[in-house]
Scaffold this motif. Structure first.
Motif, PDB file in Angstrom:
ATOM      1  N   ASP A 133      34.927  57.143  60.753  1.00  0.00           N
ATOM      2  CA  ASP A 133      34.436  58.464  60.738  1.00  0.00           C
ATOM      3  C   ASP A 133      34.397  58.551  59.365  1.00  0.00           C
ATOM      4  O   ASP A 133      33.138  59.247  58.671  1.00  0.00           O
ATOM      5  N   ASP A 174      27.154  57.583  68.152  1.00  0.00           N
ATOM      6  CA  ASP A 174      27.277  57.531  66.731  1.00  0.00           C
ATOM      7  C   ASP A 174      26.766  56.328  65.986  1.00  0.00           C
ATOM      8  O   ASP A 174      26.293  56.639  64.773  1.00  0.00           O
ATOM      9  N   ARG A 214      31.335  53.643  70.625  1.00  0.00           N
ATOM     10  CA  ARG A 214      30.773  54.930  70.132  1.00  0.00           C
ATOM     11  C   ARG A 214      29.244  54.770  69.938  1.00  0.00           C
ATOM     12  O   ARG A 214      28.715  54.703  68.588  1.00  0.00           O
ATOM     13  N   SER A 215      28.420  54.349  70.829  1.00  0.00           N
ATOM     14  CA  SER A 215      26.800  54.100  70.473  1.00  0.00           C
ATOM     15  C   SER A 215      26.403  55.078  70.178  1.00  0.00           C
ATOM     16  O   SER A 215      25.333  54.766  69.390  1.00  0.00           O
ATOM     17  N   ALA A 272      33.423  49.965  69.324  1.00  0.00           N
ATOM     18  CA  ALA A 272      34.444  50.939  69.449  1.00  0.00           C
ATOM     19  C   ALA A 272      33.970  51.848  70.624  1.00  0.00           C
ATOM     20  O   ALA A 272      34.606  52.701  70.841  1.00  0.00           O
ATOM     21  N   VAL A 308      39.781  54.286  63.666  1.00  0.00           N
ATOM     22  CA  VAL A 308      38.846  55.370  63.956  1.00  0.00           C
ATOM     23  C   VAL A 308      38.820  56.439  62.544  1.00  0.00           C
ATOM     24  O   VAL A 308      37.476  56.711  62.300  1.00  0.00           O
ATOM     25  N   LEU A 329      30.836  50.314  65.458  1.00  0.00           N
ATOM     26  CA  LEU A 329      30.898  51.639  66.334  1.00  0.00           C
ATOM     27  C   LEU A 329      30.439  51.271  67.616  1.00  0.00           C
ATOM     28  O   LEU A 329      30.996  51.962  68.586  1.00  0.00           O
TER      29      LEU A 329
END
Length: 95
Positions: free
Chosen positions: A30, A66, A63-64, A61, A26, A58
């Protein structure tokens, strides 16, 4: 450059190994989001491949949302890796 190491209390000794890996994954995602999309940051020949890898990570994970600016940054260019890991790269990228 990697983000700075967190202080010891954030990563207690009792955490399972996968939990520590998730924490670092993560942090790295980020960091990539914060720095790689800055104008002029990625100027090397493999920049599209690097951004494609960030977008893939992403998406995998969960986090589409993002990943949207990363997809915009690559402008529809698809590199075989890592998208070919789960099938045809173009089909995987388009999902």
């Amino acid at each position: 450059m990697l983000p700075p190491r967190p202080p010891r209390p954030i990563r207690p000794r009792g955490w399972p190994r996968w939990r520590r890996c998730d924490f670092w994954a993560v942090r790295l995602l980020d960091h990539g989001m914060a720095h790689w999309l800055q104008p002029g940051h990625l100027r090397h020949a493999a920049a599209v491949a690097d951004l494609g890898t960030l977008a893939y990570a992403l998406v995998r994970a969960g986090r589409s949302g993002d990943a949207d600016p990363v997809f915009s940054a690559v402008g529809g260019l698809v590199t075989p890796w890592p998208w070919n890991y789960e099938g045809d790269p173009v089909e995987q990228f388009a999902r």
